[in-house]
Design a protein around this motif. Structure first.
Motif, PDB file in Angstrom:
ATOM      1  N   TYR A 127       0.825  -1.228  -0.061  1.00  0.00           N
ATOM      2  CA  TYR A 127      -0.062   0.034  -0.063  1.00  0.00           C
ATOM      3  C   TYR A 127       0.801   1.384  -0.064  1.00  0.00           C
ATOM      4  CZ  TYR A 127      -4.056  -2.621   1.055  1.00  0.00           C
ATOM      5  OH  TYR A 127      -5.429  -3.536   1.055  1.00  0.00           O
ATOM      6  N   LEU A 128       1.969   1.217   0.770  1.00  0.00           N
ATOM      7  CA  LEU A 128       2.832   2.480   1.136  1.00  0.00           C
ATOM      8  C   LEU A 128       3.368   2.797  -0.302  1.00  0.00           C
ATOM      9  CD1 LEU A 128       4.391   1.853   4.510  1.00  0.00           C
ATOM     10  CD2 LEU A 128       2.320   3.249   3.934  1.00  0.00           C
ATOM     11  N   LYS A 129       3.838   1.725  -0.884  1.00  0.00           N
ATOM     12  CA  LYS A 129       4.324   1.983  -2.464  1.00  0.00           C
ATOM     13  C   LYS A 129       3.588   2.308  -3.532  1.00  0.00           C
ATOM     14  CE  LYS A 129       8.812  -0.588  -1.383  1.00  0.00           C
ATOM     15  NZ  LYS A 129       9.668  -2.015  -1.732  1.00  0.00           N
ATOM     16  N   GLU A 130       2.346   1.599  -3.447  1.00  0.00           N
ATOM     17  CA  GLU A 130       1.250   1.931  -4.524  1.00  0.00           C
ATOM     18  C   GLU A 130       0.632   3.172  -4.549  1.00  0.00           C
ATOM     19  OE1 GLU A 130      -2.006  -0.664  -6.911  1.00  0.00           O
ATOM     20  OE2 GLU A 130      -1.043  -1.562  -5.348  1.00  0.00           O
ATOM     21  N   PHE A 131       0.025   3.569  -3.308  1.00  0.00           N
ATOM     22  CA  PHE A 131      -0.696   4.517  -3.103  1.00  0.00           C
ATOM     23  C   PHE A 131      -0.136   5.741  -2.282  1.00  0.00           C
ATOM     24  CE2 PHE A 131      -3.536   0.680  -3.187  1.00  0.00           C
ATOM     25  CZ  PHE A 131      -4.271   0.751  -4.280  1.00  0.00           C
ATOM     26  N   PHE A 132       0.895   5.669  -1.524  1.00  0.00           N
ATOM     27  CA  PHE A 132       1.234   6.694  -0.643  1.00  0.00           C
ATOM     28  C   PHE A 132       2.880   7.293  -1.160  1.00  0.00           C
ATOM     29  CE2 PHE A 132      -1.848   4.631   1.550  1.00  0.00           C
ATOM     30  CZ  PHE A 132      -2.810   5.655   2.038  1.00  0.00           C
ATOM     31  N   GLN A 133       3.155   6.846  -2.552  1.00  0.00           N
ATOM     32  CA  GLN A 133       4.334   7.399  -2.715  1.00  0.00           C
ATOM     33  C   GLN A 133       5.599   7.091  -2.110  1.00  0.00           C
ATOM     34  OE1 GLN A 133       4.184  11.191  -4.872  1.00  0.00           O
ATOM     35  NE2 GLN A 133       2.572  11.670  -3.738  1.00  0.00           N
ATOM     36  N   LEU A 134       5.863   5.928  -1.189  1.00  0.00           N
ATOM     37  CA  LEU A 134       7.012   5.680  -0.561  1.00  0.00           C
ATOM     38  C   LEU A 134       8.109   5.616  -1.563  1.00  0.00           C
ATOM     39  CD1 LEU A 134       8.197   4.930   2.113  1.00  0.00           C
ATOM     40  CD2 LEU A 134       7.656   2.405   1.700  1.00  0.00           C
ATOM     41  N   ASN A 135       7.875   5.090  -2.787  1.00  0.00           N
ATOM     42  CA  ASN A 135       9.000   5.079  -3.737  1.00  0.00           C
ATOM     43  C   ASN A 135       9.457   6.211  -4.318  1.00  0.00           C
ATOM     44  OD1 ASN A 135       9.786   2.239  -3.701  1.00  0.00           O
ATOM     45  ND2 ASN A 135       8.111   1.683  -5.016  1.00  0.00           N
ATOM     46  N   ASN A 136       8.965   7.289  -4.048  1.00  0.00           N
ATOM     47  CA  ASN A 136       9.160   8.686  -4.718  1.00  0.00           C
ATOM     48  C   ASN A 136       9.876   9.463  -3.889  1.00  0.00           C
ATOM     49  OD1 ASN A 136       8.879  10.742  -6.615  1.00  0.00           O
ATOM     50  ND2 ASN A 136       7.087  11.492  -5.570  1.00  0.00           N
ATOM     51  N   VAL A 137      11.010   9.109  -3.434  1.00  0.00           N
ATOM     52  CA  VAL A 137      11.834  10.168  -2.618  1.00  0.00           C
ATOM     53  C   VAL A 137      12.503  11.272  -3.354  1.00  0.00           C
ATOM     54  CG1 VAL A 137      14.022  10.343  -1.157  1.00  0.00           C
ATOM     55  CG2 VAL A 137      12.507   8.002  -1.058  1.00  0.00           C
ATOM     56  N   ARG A 138      12.044  12.444  -3.014  1.00  0.00           N
ATOM     57  CA  ARG A 138      12.693  13.570  -3.702  1.00  0.00           C
ATOM     58  C   ARG A 138      13.562  14.368  -3.214  1.00  0.00           C
ATOM     59  NH1 ARG A 138      10.882  12.786  -8.668  1.00  0.00           N
ATOM     60  NH2 ARG A 138      11.433  14.717  -9.039  1.00  0.00           N
ATOM     61  N   TYR A 139      14.252  13.579  -2.164  1.00  0.00           N
ATOM     62  CA  TYR A 139      15.264  14.363  -1.450  1.00  0.00           C
ATOM     63  C   TYR A 139      16.798  13.710  -1.302  1.00  0.00           C
ATOM     64  CZ  TYR A 139      10.756  16.319   0.194  1.00  0.00           C
ATOM     65  OH  TYR A 139       9.316  16.535   0.266  1.00  0.00           O
ATOM     66  N   ARG A 140      17.665  14.670  -1.233  1.00  0.00           N
ATOM     67  CA  ARG A 140      19.073  14.262  -1.372  1.00  0.00           C
ATOM     68  C   ARG A 140      19.639  13.600   0.138  1.00  0.00           C
ATOM     69  NH1 ARG A 140      20.925  15.339  -6.571  1.00  0.00           N
ATOM     70  NH2 ARG A 140      19.839  16.762  -7.502  1.00  0.00           N
ATOM     71  N   THR A 141      18.983  14.029   1.153  1.00  0.00           N
ATOM     72  CA  THR A 141      19.633  13.624   2.320  1.00  0.00           C
ATOM     73  C   THR A 141      18.820  12.677   3.236  1.00  0.00           C
ATOM     74  OG1 THR A 141      18.692  15.383   3.820  1.00  0.00           O
ATOM     75  CG2 THR A 141      20.776  15.981   2.475  1.00  0.00           C
ATOM     76  N   GLY A 142      19.605  11.959   3.848  1.00  0.00           N
ATOM     77  CA  GLY A 142      18.864  11.119   4.767  1.00  0.00           C
ATOM     78  C   GLY A 142      17.744  11.642   5.964  1.00  0.00           C
ATOM     79  N   LYS A 143      18.025  12.806   6.341  1.00  0.00           N
ATOM     80  CA  LYS A 143      17.176  13.692   7.190  1.00  0.00           C
ATOM     81  C   LYS A 143      16.030  13.797   6.366  1.00  0.00           C
ATOM     82  CE  LYS A 143      20.010  15.496  10.832  1.00  0.00           C
ATOM     83  NZ  LYS A 143      20.657  16.769  11.441  1.00  0.00           N
ATOM     84  N   ARG A 144      16.134  14.456   5.157  1.00  0.00           N
ATOM     85  CA  ARG A 144      14.851  14.624   4.321  1.00  0.00           C
ATOM     86  C   ARG A 144      14.142  13.432   3.753  1.00  0.00           C
ATOM     87  NH1 ARG A 144      14.249  19.892   1.749  1.00  0.00           N
ATOM     88  NH2 ARG A 144      15.511  21.378   3.236  1.00  0.00           N
TER      89      ARG A 144
END
Length: 451
Positions: free
Chosen positions: A402-419
């Motif tokens: 669910y997290l990957k398909e509906f909630f954009q877990l795969n869509n990391v737009r930030y370069r640092t681990g904190k973001r």
């Protein structure tokens, strides 16, 4: 003829088919926005006044995940082009649309606090208070997601001088042991063995989790090694309610088993769930300290056994049930919680065995689970009850999907681990808020049907 109406099963998918205004209100109302706003708002009267609508910005960031808007740039474009969407996010018509830099500063403030974790905990406690979480089993597993940046080039490892052949002298070995002990004592907690986590407070464990993107390797469903550069999300999920009860963000290189104790301690210390009895995990979590932590919580471990090149013990089968003289396995009968003892009864084959009356095999066999928490679990390994509980582990895999398909877990737009951690925290928060919103609507529909 009386018509029996089936209870409503309103789901997250149906929630997302509602009108945007109602959908946003249902999800956002499950989140304590005031606490988040208080954390990021300006606290000093000095300096330039703030002209940004921070409350609306926070709502719009959450709605970005609800609407699966890929980037902040696309969110700003939507706010500029769709006045209804802008109003639904809490902005006034007269409000200027925030810039990308303004959103970036807001995310930076969120990085510097633990407010998203606190609000997440409040959502779970609210769901418990409203009776939506009554699980007796928690499933733990990890899922990976890639970093935005490509992996850095691999560094060449320095050549290691060949070791001297021959045995060390006693003095050399003693000196080596002292140096090795000092080296291991100075390692970060997550580079030590898992048992080192048992006596470490939860706050310190969570503070020292590595978060930089790293290479990770995991076997896929076909048994092949899958490598990626990025992060892992570790989840503890209620198997019947499918709420995320605890979550942990880490580097992709962190061993799954090293995230189990922080999750278990979080469940034990932060969530009051009297119905909880079992913790189920796959073979990647088959470590003695994890069984010890579950036992300290007063729960039972249902974890797949990893042989680790171990031979089967003599007098026992592959599930560690005792065997009779003719090597038939005893049958699991029951578990005595007071004395923490498993009870086995003689095999069916012994009914017609010519040795039955010779006193060679005993009719009842009892063993305390504390003699070996890893081998002896309640219910016993290999029993029908154990298998049924272990099947519930699929709930955490479903939530990962669910997290990957509906909630954009795969869509990391930030370069640092904190973001990236803020991204992960928002994803899990929006998922739980959506679950709570769906359960509330479901309960209301059931009340209306009953009336």
């Amino acid at each position: 003829m009386t018509i029996i109406r089936q209870p409503s099963l309103f789901s997250i998918q149906e929630l997302y088919e509602m009108e945007p205004t109602h959908r946003y209100e249902a999800i956002i109302s499950a989140i304590d926005l005031d606490e988040i706003y208080h954390e990021v708002a300006k606290k000093s009267r000095l300096g330039a006044p703030e002209e940004l609508n921070y409350a609306a910005m926070i709502i719009s960031i959450f709605i970005r995940y609800v609407e699966r808007i890929p980037t902040i740039k696309d969110l700003i474009k939507r706010l500029n082009e769709d006045i209804a969407f802008k109003l639904n996010c809490g902005f006034l018509v007269s409000d200027n649309t925030p810039s990308e830099a303004s959103y970036s500063r807001l995310l930076t403030k969120l990085c510097e606090t633990e407010i998203l974790e606190k609000v997440q905990e409040k959502v779970v406690l609210q769901a418990i208070a409203e009776g939506f979480i009554i699980d007796d089993t928690i499933a733990i597993d990890a899922t990976h997601f890639e970093a935005r940046d490509q992996a850095p080039p691999k560094e060449e490892k320095p050549k290691i001088e060949p070791k001297k052949r021959g045995r060390k002298s006693k003095d050399e070995r003693d000196q080596w042991l002292i140096e090795q002990a000092k080296f291991e004592a100075n390692l970060p907690i997550f580079e030590k063995k898992i048992e080192a986590q048992l006596d470490v407070p939860l706050a310190k464990l969570r503070a020292e989790v590595p978060q930089d993107p790293k290479w990770g390797v995991k076997k896929n469903s076909e048994g092949k090694n899958l490598a990626w550069f990025g992060y892992k999300g570790h989840l503890a999920v209620g198997t019947s309610s499918q709420y995320i009860l605890q979550s942990l963000f880490s580097s992709g290189s962190l061993n799954d088993g090293k995230a189990a104790i922080p999750l278990l301690k979080g469940v034990d210390e932060q969530i009051s769930l009297s119905s909880l009895n079992y913790q189920t995990m796959d073979a990647g979590y088959d470590y003695d300290p994890i069984y010890e932590q579950v036992h300290q919580m007063g729960n039972q471990s249902v974890i797949a056994y990893n042989k680790k090149n171990e031979g089967e013990p003599i007098g026992f089968d592959k599930h560690f049930a005792p065997t009779c003289f003719r090597e038939h396995s005893y049958r699991y009968d029951s578990f005595d919680a007071k004395y923490e003892t498993l009870k086995y009864t003689s095999p069916k084959e012994c009914n017609d065995c010519p040795l039955a009356n010779e006193g060679i095999c005993q009719k009842v066999y009892k063993v305390k689970i504390t003699s070996d928490l890893r081998r002896y679990t309640a219910p016993a390994r290999g029993s029908k009850a154990w298998k049924n509980i272990f099947k519930r582990r699929s709930a955490v895999e479903r939530v990962n999907g669910y997290l990957k398909e509906f909630f954009q877990l795969n869509n990391v737009r930030y370069r640092t681990g904190k973001r990236a951690k803020v991204h992960f925290d928002i994803v899990t928060l929006i998922y739980n808020a959506s679950k709570l919103a769906a359960d509330r609507i479901n309960a209301l529909l059931n009340q209306q049907q009953a009336a």
